[in-house]
Design an enzyme around this catalytic site. Structure first.
Site, PDB file in Angstrom:
ATOM      1  N   CYS A   9      -4.312 -10.568  -9.807  1.00 20.53           N
ATOM      2  CA  CYS A   9      -5.800  -9.817  -8.929  1.00 20.53           C
ATOM      3  C   CYS A   9      -5.537  -8.334  -9.024  1.00 20.53           C
ATOM      4  CB  CYS A   9      -6.048 -10.366  -7.969  1.00 20.53           C
ATOM      5  SG  CYS A   9      -6.465 -12.268  -8.161  1.00 20.53           S
ATOM      6  N   GLU A  40     -11.631  -6.446 -14.316  1.00 23.28           N
ATOM      7  CA  GLU A  40     -10.877  -6.937 -15.097  1.00 23.28           C
ATOM      8  C   GLU A  40     -10.715  -8.630 -15.247  1.00 23.28           C
ATOM      9  OE1 GLU A  40      -6.429  -6.912 -13.218  1.00 23.28           O
ATOM     10  OE2 GLU A  40      -7.687  -5.175 -12.364  1.00 23.28           O
ATOM     11  N   CYS A  60     -10.638 -16.052 -16.668  1.00 22.74           N
ATOM     12  CA  CYS A  60     -10.677 -15.737 -15.207  1.00 22.74           C
ATOM     13  C   CYS A  60     -11.643 -14.495 -14.928  1.00 22.74           C
ATOM     14  CB  CYS A  60      -9.285 -15.434 -14.801  1.00 22.74           C
ATOM     15  SG  CYS A  60      -9.001 -14.876 -12.852  1.00 22.74           S
ATOM     16  N   CYS A  67      -2.469  -9.472  -1.798  1.00 21.52           N
ATOM     17  CA  CYS A  67      -3.274  -9.274  -3.048  1.00 21.52           C
ATOM     18  C   CYS A  67      -3.389  -7.828  -3.355  1.00 21.52           C
ATOM     19  CB  CYS A  67      -4.383 -10.145  -2.879  1.00 21.52           C
ATOM     20  SG  CYS A  67      -5.665 -10.176  -4.048  1.00 21.52           S
ATOM     21  N   CYS A  85     -12.247  -6.104  -2.845  1.00 19.47           N
ATOM     22  CA  CYS A  85     -12.609  -7.204  -2.141  1.00 19.47           C
ATOM     23  C   CYS A  85     -12.651  -6.891  -0.664  1.00 19.47           C
ATOM     24  CB  CYS A  85     -11.395  -8.228  -2.342  1.00 19.47           C
ATOM     25  SG  CYS A  85     -11.680  -9.750  -1.662  1.00 19.47           S
ATOM     26  N   CYS A 140      -5.993  -9.656   1.905  1.00 17.60           N
ATOM     27  CA  CYS A 140      -4.949 -10.642   1.924  1.00 17.60           C
ATOM     28  C   CYS A 140      -3.661  -9.751   1.788  1.00 17.60           C
ATOM     29  CB  CYS A 140      -5.123 -11.622   1.076  1.00 17.60           C
ATOM     30  SG  CYS A 140      -6.509 -12.839   1.116  1.00 17.60           S
TER      31      CYS A 140
HETATM   32  N1  SAH Z   1     -10.706 -14.701  -3.343  1.00 16.57           N
HETATM   33  C1  SAH Z   1     -10.389 -15.980  -3.764  1.00 16.57           C
HETATM   34  C2  SAH Z   1     -10.188 -15.787  -5.564  1.00 16.57           C
HETATM   35  C3  SAH Z   1      -9.346 -14.697  -5.805  1.00 16.57           C
HETATM   36  S1  SAH Z   1      -7.743 -14.593  -5.889  1.00 16.57           S
HETATM   37  C4  SAH Z   1      -9.496 -16.351  -3.198  1.00 16.57           C
HETATM   38  O1  SAH Z   1      -8.827 -15.866  -2.095  1.00 16.57           O
HETATM   39  O2  SAH Z   1      -8.991 -17.564  -3.677  1.00 16.57           O
HETATM   40  C5  SAH Z   1      -7.023 -16.220  -6.851  1.00 16.57           C
HETATM   41  C6  SAH Z   1      -5.815 -16.942  -6.319  1.00 16.57           C
HETATM   42  O3  SAH Z   1      -4.676 -15.954  -6.561  1.00 16.57           O
HETATM   43  C7  SAH Z   1      -5.901 -16.734  -4.693  1.00 16.57           C
HETATM   44  O4  SAH Z   1      -5.381 -18.242  -4.270  1.00 16.57           O
HETATM   45  C8  SAH Z   1      -5.139 -15.650  -4.251  1.00 16.57           C
HETATM   46  O5  SAH Z   1      -4.722 -15.980  -2.791  1.00 16.57           O
HETATM   47  C9  SAH Z   1      -4.054 -15.770  -5.183  1.00 16.57           C
HETATM   48  N2  SAH Z   1      -3.236 -14.389  -5.295  1.00 16.57           N
HETATM   49  C10 SAH Z   1      -3.730 -13.025  -4.936  1.00 16.57           C
HETATM   50  N3  SAH Z   1      -2.715 -12.288  -5.323  1.00 16.57           N
HETATM   51  C11 SAH Z   1      -1.794 -13.141  -5.839  1.00 16.57           C
HETATM   52  C12 SAH Z   1      -0.150 -12.654  -5.832  1.00 16.57           C
HETATM   53  N4  SAH Z   1       0.096 -11.217  -5.819  1.00 16.57           N
HETATM   54  N5  SAH Z   1       0.693 -13.433  -6.138  1.00 16.57           N
HETATM   55  C13 SAH Z   1       0.132 -14.719  -6.317  1.00 16.57           C
HETATM   56  N6  SAH Z   1      -1.069 -15.242  -5.914  1.00 16.57           N
HETATM   57  C14 SAH Z   1      -1.995 -14.374  -5.551  1.00 16.57           C
END
Ligand code: SAH
Length: 372
Positions: free
Chosen positions: A337, A92, A105, A119, A112, A116
């Site tokens: 994401c 996506e 984006c 996420c 992944c 986290c």
């Molecule tokens: N793997 C990379 C890029 C992907 S996500 C990274 O970790 O930076 C891009 C941003 O969105 C990251 O800062 C991630 O931590 C954040 N993110 C992911 N899921 C989220 C959510 N549910 N709410 C807010 N931010 C989120």
């Protein structure tokens, strides 16, 4: 790795690589094919090639390995794209029009490995890396779908902030950056590209040494190692000190201000103590903190109120930190994401099993549904 049975992409191949695939065509053909691919043309639309050549190419190749499957238009102006790949996998991307230009984006991996806590992309682990042509293909597909061309691009800015950890797929991401910025590619300036990483410190340093000039965003999310390790298991390998030192190195090498992303989670990382420690970490070199209110995306963590986010911003600002709260897009279309892909896969599984799909879009409706 691409599925060996699937057709191979032409998009992003160099003139020499294309020339080798077209031994009997006149020499300028490779250049034409390369340009057609960046315009988002399918092989059968490359009408300056002979019918015979097009038919030959179509046996083993596709122009773009990424096809737009669905587009969800949000009432805030952003659009979520669901793409399918030649092996049937789904990814996506989110398109966000702004007054200064339009940002796309893109995803760098299917799923992944970072896991986290907040996420959706990492919830089911890594399926596979995207090939560079599949990252490029997202940009080309959306640029064409939004009415752009190579000369007059609809997509003016790119952020590598979709599903995946870009530095866990380093080689493909580097080739993507080279092709998307190539003068005979899409010609997007590296200054209009941002890359977001969960903080793979050694790769941040390698990236700084590579001489590329993209904006680096580093996901910090907590200024305390114990808490950051709970939110982001990658912190056990690269702790906060090593990540911040690598970010500083990136600034020293490139002269570019580093962005720290900080997703605010109610009661977890939005306290005054966090603001003070965070201000100490990002002091001493040009850095900016981007605050994002958590999109709960099905996790047990909760999103702070707008007032709490503003209070955290005010505390940081009073401590001398450059910071802003990022507007979040596409909340009614599962913009976070990995959310959309997970739902569509669960719907497909449910359909196969003959059971009704679960409906995770209850929270806010899922926006207008458009099939392309
Ligand atoms: N793997 C990379 C890029 C992907 S996500 C990274 O970790 O930076 C891009 C941003 O969105 C990251 O800062 C991630 O931590 C954040 N993110 C992911 N899921 C989220 C959510 N549910 N709410 C807010 N931010 C989120």
């Amino acid at each position: 790795m691409m599925d060996s049975g699937a057709k191979k992409p032409l998009l992003g191949l160099t003139v020499d690589e294309l020339g080798a695939l077209l031994p009997s065509a006149p020499p300028y053909t490779a250049k034409q094919v390369r340009a057609f691919c960046f315009e988002g043309k399918k092989i059968d639309e490359m009408t300056s090639l002979s019918k015979k050549l097009r038919a030959e190419l179509e046996e083993n190749f596709v122009a773009n390995p990424v096809s737009v499957m669905r587009v969800y238009r949000s009432k805030d102006g952003s659009s979520k794209y669901l793409f399918s790949l030649t092996d049937g996998n789904l990814i996506e991307g989110v398109y966000m029009p702004h007054s200064y230009g339009n940002t796309l984006c893109v995803s760098t991996q299917i799923g992944c490995r970072m896991h986290c806590a907040f996420c959706a992309s990492g919830a089911d682990g890594l399926v596979r890396d995207l090939d560079f042509s599949e990252i490029l293909g997202q940009v080309v597909a959306v640029n064409a779908a939004e009415g752009g061309s190579v000369k007059k691009r609809a997509v003016t800015n790119i952020v590598l902030m979709g599903s995946g950890e870009p530095f866990d797929n380093y080689g493909n991401v580097m080739r993507f950056l080279d092709e998307v910025s190539a003068p005979d590619g899409l010609n997007v300036s590296e200054r209009n590209i941002s890359l977001s990483t969960s903080g793979l410190a050694d790769k941040i340093r390698a990236f700084a040494d590579s001489g590329r000039k993209v904006t680096l965003s580093v996901s910090l999310h907590s200024p305390f190692d114990e808490e950051r390790s709970r939110l982001m298991p990658v912190n056990r390998k690269y702790d906060i000190a090593s990540v911040v030192a690598a970010a500083r190195y990136y600034f020293e090498k490139t002269g570019r201000r580093v962005i720290f992303e900080y997703t605010l989670i109610a009661g977890v990382n939005d306290t005054d103590r966090c603001a003070v420690r965070l201000s100490e970490l990002v002091r001493g070199f040009p850095a900016h903190v981007n605050l994002i209110r958590l999109n709960p995306a099905g996790s047990a963590l909760s999103r702070p109120s707008a007032d709490a986010a503003n209070a955290f911003l005010a505390a940081l600002t009073a401590l001398g930190v450059s910071a802003t709260i990022r507007r979040s897009f596409g909340e009614d279309i599962e913009g976070a994401c990995g959310q959309l892909r997970r739902r569509v896969i669960s719907e497909e599984k449910a359909a196969e099993a003959g059971a009704p799909a679960d409906e995770p879009a209850k929270r806010g409706g899922r926006g207008k549904f458009t099939t392309v």
